[in-house]
Motif scaffolding. Structure first.
Motif, PDB file in Angstrom:
ATOM      1  N   LYS A   8       0.830  -1.204   0.000  1.00  0.00           N
ATOM      2  CA  LYS A   8       0.000   0.000   0.000  1.00  0.00           C
ATOM      3  C   LYS A   8       0.868   1.259   0.000  1.00  0.00           C
ATOM      4  N   GLY A   9       1.946   1.252   0.788  1.00  0.00           N
ATOM      5  CA  GLY A   9       2.835   2.415   0.857  1.00  0.00           C
ATOM      6  C   GLY A   9       3.477   2.715  -0.492  1.00  0.00           C
ATOM      7  N   PRO A  10       4.162   1.730  -1.103  1.00  0.00           N
ATOM      8  CA  PRO A  10       4.771   1.972  -2.417  1.00  0.00           C
ATOM      9  C   PRO A  10       3.752   2.362  -3.494  1.00  0.00           C
ATOM     10  N   SER A  11       2.561   1.758  -3.468  1.00  0.00           N
ATOM     11  CA  SER A  11       1.529   2.110  -4.451  1.00  0.00           C
ATOM     12  C   SER A  11       1.143   3.581  -4.303  1.00  0.00           C
ATOM     13  N   VAL A  12       0.931   3.997  -3.059  1.00  0.00           N
ATOM     14  CA  VAL A  12       0.546   5.380  -2.782  1.00  0.00           C
ATOM     15  C   VAL A  12       1.679   6.339  -3.159  1.00  0.00           C
ATOM     16  N   ALA A  13       2.928   5.943  -2.911  1.00  0.00           N
ATOM     17  CA  ALA A  13       4.076   6.786  -3.271  1.00  0.00           C
ATOM     18  C   ALA A  13       4.078   7.040  -4.778  1.00  0.00           C
ATOM     19  N   ALA A  14       3.839   5.995  -5.559  1.00  0.00           N
ATOM     20  CA  ALA A  14       3.823   6.155  -7.018  1.00  0.00           C
ATOM     21  C   ALA A  14       2.608   6.978  -7.452  1.00  0.00           C
ATOM     22  N   LEU A  15       1.489   6.747  -6.793  1.00  0.00           N
ATOM     23  CA  LEU A  15       0.257   7.466  -7.141  1.00  0.00           C
ATOM     24  C   LEU A  15       0.417   8.981  -6.936  1.00  0.00           C
ATOM     25  N   TYR A  16       0.969   9.368  -5.807  1.00  0.00           N
ATOM     26  CA  TYR A  16       1.132  10.804  -5.533  1.00  0.00           C
ATOM     27  C   TYR A  16       2.301  11.405  -6.310  1.00  0.00           C
ATOM     28  N   ALA A  17       3.199  10.567  -6.785  1.00  0.00           N
ATOM     29  CA  ALA A  17       4.243  11.050  -7.699  1.00  0.00           C
ATOM     30  C   ALA A  17       3.595  11.494  -9.008  1.00  0.00           C
ATOM     31  N   VAL A  18       2.663  10.689  -9.503  1.00  0.00           N
ATOM     32  CA  VAL A  18       1.956  11.061 -10.735  1.00  0.00           C
ATOM     33  C   VAL A  18       1.076  12.282 -10.484  1.00  0.00           C
ATOM     34  N   LYS A  19       0.428  12.313  -9.326  1.00  0.00           N
ATOM     35  CA  LYS A  19      -0.390  13.473  -8.967  1.00  0.00           C
ATOM     36  C   LYS A  19       0.455  14.755  -8.978  1.00  0.00           C
ATOM     37  N   ALA A  20       1.677  14.657  -8.475  1.00  0.00           N
ATOM     38  CA  ALA A  20       2.567  15.823  -8.454  1.00  0.00           C
ATOM     39  C   ALA A  20       2.890  16.282  -9.878  1.00  0.00           C
ATOM     40  N   LEU A  21       3.088  15.321 -10.786  1.00  0.00           N
ATOM     41  CA  LEU A  21       3.340  15.681 -12.190  1.00  0.00           C
ATOM     42  C   LEU A  21       2.112  16.350 -12.802  1.00  0.00           C
ATOM     43  N   MET A  22       0.932  15.832 -12.470  1.00  0.00           N
ATOM     44  CA  MET A  22      -0.311  16.437 -12.958  1.00  0.00           C
ATOM     45  C   MET A  22      -0.418  17.879 -12.464  1.00  0.00           C
ATOM     46  N   ASP A  23      -0.142  18.070 -11.172  1.00  0.00           N
ATOM     47  CA  ASP A  23      -0.237  19.413 -10.587  1.00  0.00           C
ATOM     48  C   ASP A  23       0.771  20.378 -11.210  1.00  0.00           C
ATOM     49  N   ALA A  24       1.901  19.832 -11.676  1.00  0.00           N
ATOM     50  CA  ALA A  24       2.926  20.681 -12.299  1.00  0.00           C
ATOM     51  C   ALA A  24       2.592  20.973 -13.758  1.00  0.00           C
ATOM     52  N   GLY A  25       1.468  20.425 -14.228  1.00  0.00           N
ATOM     53  CA  GLY A  25       1.030  20.695 -15.597  1.00  0.00           C
ATOM     54  C   GLY A  25       1.771  19.906 -16.658  1.00  0.00           C
ATOM     55  N   VAL A  26       2.418  18.821 -16.249  1.00  0.00           N
ATOM     56  CA  VAL A  26       3.136  17.970 -17.208  1.00  0.00           C
ATOM     57  C   VAL A  26       2.135  17.304 -18.163  1.00  0.00           C
ATOM     58  N   THR A  27       2.459  17.288 -19.458  1.00  0.00           N
ATOM     59  CA  THR A  27       1.593  16.601 -20.431  1.00  0.00           C
ATOM     60  C   THR A  27       2.175  15.224 -20.739  1.00  0.00           C
ATOM     61  N   PHE A  28       1.368  14.202 -20.521  1.00  0.00           N
ATOM     62  CA  PHE A  28       1.833  12.839 -20.775  1.00  0.00           C
ATOM     63  C   PHE A  28       1.563  12.465 -22.223  1.00  0.00           C
ATOM     64  N   LYS A  29       2.584  11.870 -22.887  1.00  0.00           N
ATOM     65  CA  LYS A  29       2.406  11.446 -24.272  1.00  0.00           C
ATOM     66  C   LYS A  29       1.817  10.048 -24.372  1.00  0.00           C
ATOM     67  N   GLU A  30       1.644   9.418 -23.246  1.00  0.00           N
ATOM     68  CA  GLU A  30       0.968   8.127 -23.244  1.00  0.00           C
ATOM     69  C   GLU A  30       0.064   8.057 -22.024  1.00  0.00           C
ATOM     70  N   ARG A  31      -0.763   7.020 -21.997  1.00  0.00           N
ATOM     71  CA  ARG A  31      -1.628   6.866 -20.837  1.00  0.00           C
ATOM     72  C   ARG A  31      -0.818   6.250 -19.696  1.00  0.00           C
ATOM     73  N   ILE A  32      -1.007   6.790 -18.516  1.00  0.00           N
ATOM     74  CA  ILE A  32      -0.411   6.173 -17.327  1.00  0.00           C
ATOM     75  C   ILE A  32      -1.526   5.406 -16.651  1.00  0.00           C
ATOM     76  N   ARG A  33      -1.330   4.114 -16.508  1.00  0.00           N
ATOM     77  CA  ARG A  33      -2.394   3.293 -15.937  1.00  0.00           C
ATOM     78  C   ARG A  33      -1.900   2.562 -14.688  1.00  0.00           C
ATOM     79  N   PHE A  34      -2.484   2.911 -13.550  1.00  0.00           N
ATOM     80  CA  PHE A  34      -2.255   2.130 -12.330  1.00  0.00           C
ATOM     81  C   PHE A  34      -3.162   0.905 -12.380  1.00  0.00           C
ATOM     82  N   ILE A  35      -2.570  -0.250 -12.162  1.00  0.00           N
ATOM     83  CA  ILE A  35      -3.360  -1.485 -12.152  1.00  0.00           C
ATOM     84  C   ILE A  35      -3.177  -2.121 -10.770  1.00  0.00           C
TER      85      ILE A  35
END
Ligand SMILES: [Zn+2]
Length: 444
Positions: A118-145
Motif C-alpha cells: 500500500k505504501g509503495p503504491s501510494v508513493a507512485a500514485l502521488y508522484a503522478v499526482k505531483a506531475l499532474m499538478d505541475a502541468g506535465v503533459t503525458f504522451k501516453e496513458r499512465i495506468r495504475f493497475i
C-alpha cells in the motif's frame, strides 16, 4: 535536481496510506463481487475512490478481481502495477501499534501494508499526482493497475490479463531500488515415488522456505542417529525421538541454507538402502543448485538454478517430495522439466506440476531499464547495479515491466512482519524518484 513533490503531496500521501491500511485486506472467504473476501474488495474500492479524487479515470472489475486508474492520452500505456491485499497481521498483541490504524511516530509510519504494497503504491500514485499538478503533459496513458490476491495465488491479475489491454511498458513498485530486471521462473512441483513399509515420515513445511527442522521417531532410531553423526549433521534428542537441525532461508536462497529434511533423508537412505530415499541419498544429496540432479543450469543474466526440497512425506503407499525451483531466465522451461522427469524416473519418481510463474527478463540495455537506472542515479547518487531476483512480483505478469522500488538500499525489510514500518523520509525519497522516472518515460 528539482523535485515535483511538495510537502502537500507528502502529507496527502500519508493520509491516503492511512485510509488504505484501515482495511485488513488479507484473503478471506469469497462473497458476491469479492472473490477474495470483503476486506480486499473494500481496499480495492478505497484505492479506486482515492484515484478518482485525484482526477484519474477509474474502472473496477465488477467481479472484484482488479481495478485500474488512468490519466493522460495516447496509444501507449505505461503501467504501474501494485496490489491492495496484505498478509495477515498475525497476533495483534505482538504489535506495538494497531496494525490497521496506521500510526506515525518519530517520522516512521507503522501498519500492515505500509511497505508491502500500500505504501509503495501510494508513493507512485502521488508522484503522478505531483506531475499532474505541475502541468506535465503525458504522451501516453499512465495506468495504475491493482491486483487483489498477490500474496496468495495471483488470480485477480490473471483476470486483468484476460480481459484488459496489455501495457506497453511499466513498473511494479513492490520490491527494491534500483531496478529488478530479471526474476527467475518459479516452478513448484511434487516428485511422487514408491512408498515403503520400513518407516513413515509426516511433516508440513511451506514450499518457499528451507526447513530448519526435521523430526524422526521410527524404526532403527539408533542407526539413524549414528548415520547422522557419521555425516557430521547436527540433531537434538528428546523423548519424541530426534530432530535434525539446519538453517532456514528463503527458497530463492536455498544454496545458502541448511536443509534439515534433506539431511534426515540422507541418513534414512543409509539405514534403509535402496528405498525411496535413494533419490536424495544417492543423487540429489544437499546440493540446492541441483548440479547432482541436472548438471550445471545457469545463465549470465540471472545466475544459477536453485532447488528447495522442503517437505518429504513417506507412507506405505507413496513418497511425496515438495519442490520449489527458481529457474534462470533464459533456460528453456519445458526442456528442463523433461530432463528432470527422466532423471527422477531413474529412482522410481514421477514429476507432478503444481504451479508455474514464467520468468521476467528485460535486458539492462533496454530503454526502460536505462531510463529507470539513470533516474535513480541522478536522484540518489547511488551507483548500485540493477538487480536479479529469485522472488516474484507482478512485474512478470506484464509486458516490458520491471520491479522498481520502493525500498531504498539499506532500508530494513519489514514486509510480512510484525510492526511493519517505513521511514517517511524514505517514502518521500521514493516519491521523488517515481515522479522523475515517470516523467522521463512518458513525456520525452
Ligand atoms: Zn507485495
Amino acid at each position: 535536481m528539482k523535485t515535483y513533490i511538495t510537502s502537500e503531496h507528502q502529507q496527502a500521501a500519508v493520509a491516503a496510506l492511512k485510509r488504505l491500511v484501515a482495511h485488513p485486506s488479507n484473503l478471506e472467504a469469497a462473497a458476491p463481487g469479492a472473490p477474495f473476501g470483503k476486506p480486499i474488495r473494500a481496499a480495492l474500492d478505497e484505492m479506486m475512490a482515492l484515484c478518482s479524487e485525484l482526477g484519474f479515470k477509474t474502472y473496477t472489475d465488477p467481479d472484484g478481481n482488479y481495478g485500474y486508474a488512468e490519466v493522460g492520452s495516447g496509444d501507449k500505456i505505461f503501467g504501474i502495477i501494485g496490489h491492495v491485499d496484505v498478509v495477515p497481521a498475525g497476533d495483534v498483541a505482538d504489535w506495538s501499534t494497531d496494525p490497521f490504524n496506521a500510526t506515525v511516530k518519530d517520522g516512521v509510519i507503522y501498519g500492515r501494508g505500509v511497505q508491502d504494497d500500500k505504501g509503495p503504491s501510494v508513493a507512485a500514485l502521488y508522484a503522478v499526482k505531483a506531475l499532474m499538478d505541475a502541468g506535465v503533459t503525458f504522451k501516453e496513458r499512465i495506468r495504475f493497475i491493482f491486483g487483489t490476491d498477490e500474496e496468495t495465488l495471483w488470480r485477480g491479475i490473471k483476470v486483468y490479463q484476460e480481459k484488459e489491454a496489455p501495457i506497453t511498458h511499466g513498473i511494479a513498485p513492490d520490491s527494491e531500488f534500483p531496478v529488478t530486471y530479471a526474476e527467475k521462473g518459479l516452478q513448484q512441483s511434487y516428485f511422487v515415488g514408491p512408498g515403503t513399509s520400513d518407516f513413515t515420515l509426516k511433516m508440513t513445511n511451506a514450499f518457499n522456505a528451507v526447513p530448519a527442522k526435521a523430526s524422526y521417531n521410527g524404526p532403527k532410531l539408533a542407526e539413524v542417529k549414528q548415520a547422522l553423526s557419521d555425516f557430521g549433521f547436527a540433531f537434538e534428542t528428546s523423548d519424541d525421538g530426534i530432530t535434525v537441525t539446519g538453517k532456514s532461508v528463503h527458497a530463492m536462497l536455498a544454496p545458502t541454507g541448511t536443509n534439515a529434511v534433506l539431511r534426515l533423508a540422507m541418513a534414512l537412505d543409509k539405514v534403509f538402502p535402496d528405498g525411496p530415499m535413494s533419490l536424495i541419498g544417492q543423487c540429489f544429496k544437499e546440493d540446492a543448485t541441483g548440479v547432482n540432479l541436472l548438471g550445471n543450469v545457469e545463465d549470465e543474466a540471472s545466475g544459477h538454478l536453485t532447488i528447495n526440497i522442503s517437505n518429504i512425506e513417506v507412507s506405505e503407499k507413496e513418497t511425496r517430495m515438495q519442490v520449489d525451483m527458481r529457474i534462470p531466465v533464459t533456460v528453456d522451461h519445458d526442456q528442463l522439466i523433461d530432463q528432470l522427469s527422466q532423471r527422477i524416473a531413474e529412482y522410481g519418481y514421477q514429476y507432478e506440476d503444481f504451479d508455474y510463474l514464467a520468468p521476467l527478463y528485460v535486458p539492462t540495455d533496454s530503454d526502460l531499464v536505462q531510463k529507470l537506472m539513470a533516474t535513480y542515479r541522478d536522484v540518489t547518487g547511488d551507483t548500485t547495479e540493477p538487480q536479479v531476483s529469485g522472488g516474484a512480483t507482478y512485474a512478470r505478469t506484464m509486458n516490458q515491466c520491471v520491479a522498481f522500488g520502493a525500498m531504498l538500499p539499506g532500508v530494513p525489510d519489514y514486509m510480512h512482519q510484525v510492526d511493519e514500518q517505513w521511514e517517511l523520509d524514505k517514502m518521500f525519497k521514493a516519491m521523488t524518484i517515481y515522479a522523475e522516472a515517470i516523467k522521463r518515460l512518458t513525456t520525452e
